[in-house]
Write a protein that holds these residues in place. Structure first.
Motif, PDB file in Angstrom:
ATOM      1  N   SER A   8       0.853  -1.182   0.000  1.00 20.05           N
ATOM      2  CA  SER A   8       0.000   0.000   0.000  1.00 20.05           C
ATOM      3  C   SER A   8       0.892   1.235   0.000  1.00 20.05           C
ATOM      4  CB  SER A   8      -0.894   0.005   1.246  1.00 20.05           C
ATOM      5  OG  SER A   8      -0.122   0.294   2.393  1.00 20.05           O
ATOM      6  N   ASN A   9       0.271   2.421  -0.062  1.00 15.16           N
ATOM      7  CA  ASN A   9       1.073   3.633  -0.117  1.00 15.16           C
ATOM      8  C   ASN A   9       1.709   3.968   1.219  1.00 15.16           C
ATOM      9  OD1 ASN A   9      -1.169   4.411   1.269  1.00 15.16           O
ATOM     10  ND2 ASN A   9      -1.888   5.886  -0.251  1.00 15.16           N
ATOM     11  N   SER A  10       1.556   3.123   2.223  1.00 12.09           N
ATOM     12  CA  SER A  10       2.176   3.360   3.515  1.00 12.09           C
ATOM     13  C   SER A  10       3.546   2.699   3.626  1.00 12.09           C
ATOM     14  CB  SER A  10       1.272   2.847   4.648  1.00 12.09           C
ATOM     15  OG  SER A  10       1.143   1.442   4.579  1.00 12.09           O
ATOM     16  N   LEU A  11       3.984   1.973   2.609  1.00 13.58           N
ATOM     17  CA  LEU A  11       5.254   1.251   2.706  1.00 13.58           C
ATOM     18  C   LEU A  11       6.422   2.190   2.936  1.00 13.58           C
ATOM     19  CD1 LEU A  11       7.080  -1.200   2.526  1.00 13.58           C
ATOM     20  CD2 LEU A  11       6.976  -1.021   0.033  1.00 13.58           C
ATOM     21  N   LEU A  12       6.505   3.265   2.165  1.00 13.17           N
ATOM     22  CA  LEU A  12       7.627   4.181   2.313  1.00 13.17           C
ATOM     23  C   LEU A  12       7.662   4.787   3.710  1.00 13.17           C
ATOM     24  CD1 LEU A  12      10.038   5.619   1.052  1.00 13.17           C
ATOM     25  CD2 LEU A  12       8.461   7.374   0.190  1.00 13.17           C
ATOM     26  N   SER A  13       6.505   5.197   4.229  1.00 16.39           N
ATOM     27  CA  SER A  13       6.471   5.786   5.567  1.00 16.39           C
ATOM     28  C   SER A  13       6.857   4.758   6.624  1.00 16.39           C
ATOM     29  CB  SER A  13       5.090   6.364   5.861  1.00 16.39           C
ATOM     30  OG  SER A  13       4.096   5.366   5.814  1.00 16.39           O
ATOM     31  N   ARG A  14       6.469   3.507   6.436  1.00  9.63           N
ATOM     32  CA  ARG A  14       6.861   2.452   7.371  1.00  9.63           C
ATOM     33  C   ARG A  14       8.366   2.248   7.348  1.00  9.63           C
ATOM     34  NH1 ARG A  14       3.118  -1.612   9.082  1.00  9.63           N
ATOM     35  NH2 ARG A  14       0.969  -0.936   8.752  1.00  9.63           N
ATOM     36  N   LEU A  15       8.936   2.252   6.165  1.00 13.21           N
ATOM     37  CA  LEU A  15      10.380   2.062   6.057  1.00 13.21           C
ATOM     38  C   LEU A  15      11.138   3.235   6.671  1.00 13.21           C
ATOM     39  CD1 LEU A  15      10.642   0.610   2.437  1.00 13.21           C
ATOM     40  CD2 LEU A  15      10.973  -0.622   4.584  1.00 13.21           C
ATOM     41  N   ARG A  16      10.650   4.435   6.460  1.00  8.37           N
ATOM     42  CA  ARG A  16      11.334   5.610   7.004  1.00  8.37           C
ATOM     43  C   ARG A  16      11.338   5.606   8.521  1.00  8.37           C
ATOM     44  NH1 ARG A  16       9.608  11.169   4.332  1.00  8.37           N
ATOM     45  NH2 ARG A  16      11.508  11.774   5.431  1.00  8.37           N
ATOM     46  N   ALA A  17      10.331   4.969   9.102  1.00  5.28           N
ATOM     47  CA  ALA A  17      10.234   4.919  10.565  1.00  5.28           C
ATOM     48  C   ALA A  17      10.895   3.666  11.150  1.00  5.28           C
ATOM     49  CB  ALA A  17       8.772   4.972  10.988  1.00  5.28           C
ATOM     50  N   SER A  18      11.556   2.873  10.310  1.00  9.29           N
ATOM     51  CA  SER A  18      12.082   1.587  10.759  1.00  9.29           C
ATOM     52  C   SER A  18      13.599   1.550  10.690  1.00  9.29           C
ATOM     53  CB  SER A  18      11.523   0.446   9.896  1.00  9.29           C
ATOM     54  OG  SER A  18      10.113   0.416   9.933  1.00  9.29           O
ATOM     55  N   ASP A  19      14.171   0.633  11.449  1.00  5.34           N
ATOM     56  CA  ASP A  19      15.581   0.299  11.337  1.00  5.34           C
ATOM     57  C   ASP A  19      15.697  -1.059  10.655  1.00  5.34           C
ATOM     58  OD1 ASP A  19      16.565   2.601  12.707  1.00  5.34           O
ATOM     59  OD2 ASP A  19      15.958   1.691  14.609  1.00  5.34           O
TER      60      ASP A  19
END
Length: 296
Positions: free
Chosen positions: A212-223
């Motif tokens: 979904s379009n939330s993948l990039l935001s999830r990655l940016r908030a992840s290590d």
């Protein structure tokens, strides 16, 4: 009226000693409960494969309901589950999953799912088409079904398992449910949603937003983590094989991959971007199974 057989099968993926003791007591308390304790973590693919094998070998039941340990089944009347009897496979409604809400509302699944040739759910034409469809068109279709579904809440008939087999352990963790349910859909048609019951997700899966379009935001908030590695690697492998090695879907996949990885390069930290690239390359080169450098 014949009373249907009901059995509870519990498979524990390398659990603690305390949990092992509790499950052993549970199995001893009822002949309708069976427990299998796995000495090593075999991931979701190996765990659910063991559940399905136990279902086939230890019961004569016609249908199997799969459920994660961090999911709660909510229903007022257990008989609603029998309404799925005529379906090859059904999925219990999960209100936290946007795509389920949209299909129940009457949206066309062909609009909601990324097309053949997408990369990690990204496709330029698909995103534009989906945006305008959801913004300007009212849902007006009879409730259809899912093109893929998570394990938990999935109801499958014995005959379906006989036809499609087991989950593929080559994925180990993440996207193995996508692969398995796509095989079901390819053989038997869309997976219908049971909306008179629901699944309460006590812990939301990191992977529930993948595609979904939330993948990039999830990655940016992840290590860096095994969740990112297995999710990216396995989904890329599915997308690549779905696109094939020639024709328009193949070139569409390559273009989407180039665009999306360029976006990742701009918005993600250099170390995380390199880590994701490794997962992408491993997925494309069929380097699947357990990755020894990723600790669960």
């Amino acid at each position: 009226m014949k009373v249907p057989e009901v059995r509870l099968i519990v498979v524990a993926n390398q659990c603690s000693v305390a949990v092992e003791g509790y499950l052993t007591e549970l199995a001893c308390a009822s002949e309708n409960v069976s427990v299998e304790l796995l000495a090593e973590n075999r991931g979701s693919a190996g765990g659910y494969k063991t559940v399905i094998r136990n279902f086939l070998e230890r019961t004569s039941c016609e249908r199997l309901l799969l459920l994660d340990d961090d999911n709660e089944l909510i229903l007022d009347d257990v008989s609603v589950l029998s309404q799925s009897e005529v379906q090859a496979a059904s999925a219990i409604f999960r209100p936290h999953r946007r795509i389920m809400r949209q299909i129940v509302a009457g949206y066309n699944p062909d609009i909601l799912y990324p097309p053949q040739g997408s990369f990690l759910g990204f496709d330029v034409l698909y995103l534009v088409r989906k945006f305008f469809h959801l913004r300007f068109f009212q849902p007006n279709l009879p409730r259809s079904g899912l093109k893929e579904a998570p394990y938990s809440g999935l109801i499958i008939r014995r005959s379906v398992i006989d036809a499609v087999g087991y989950p593929s352990e080559k994925f180990f963790l993440y996207a193995d449910d996508t692969d398995y349910t796509r095989r079901i859909v390819k053989r038997f048609g869309l997976i219908k949603i049971v909306s008179d019951a629901s699944i309460n997700e006590l812990e939301q899966s990191w992977n529930s937003g993948l595609g979904s379009n939330s993948l990039l935001s999830r990655l940016r908030a992840s290590d860096k983590s095994f969740r990112i590695y297995y999710s990216i690697r396995n989904r890329v492998n599915l997308d690549m094989n779905e696109a094939g090695k020639a024709g328009f879907p193949y070139f569409r996949y390559r273009i989407n991959k180039a665009i999306y990885l360029s976006i990742f390069r701009v918005f993600l930290r250099a170390g995380l971007f390199s880590y994701i690239l490794k997962a992408v390359f491993d997925g494309e080169r069929e380097r699947l199974g357990v990755e020894v450098n990723e600790k669960i």
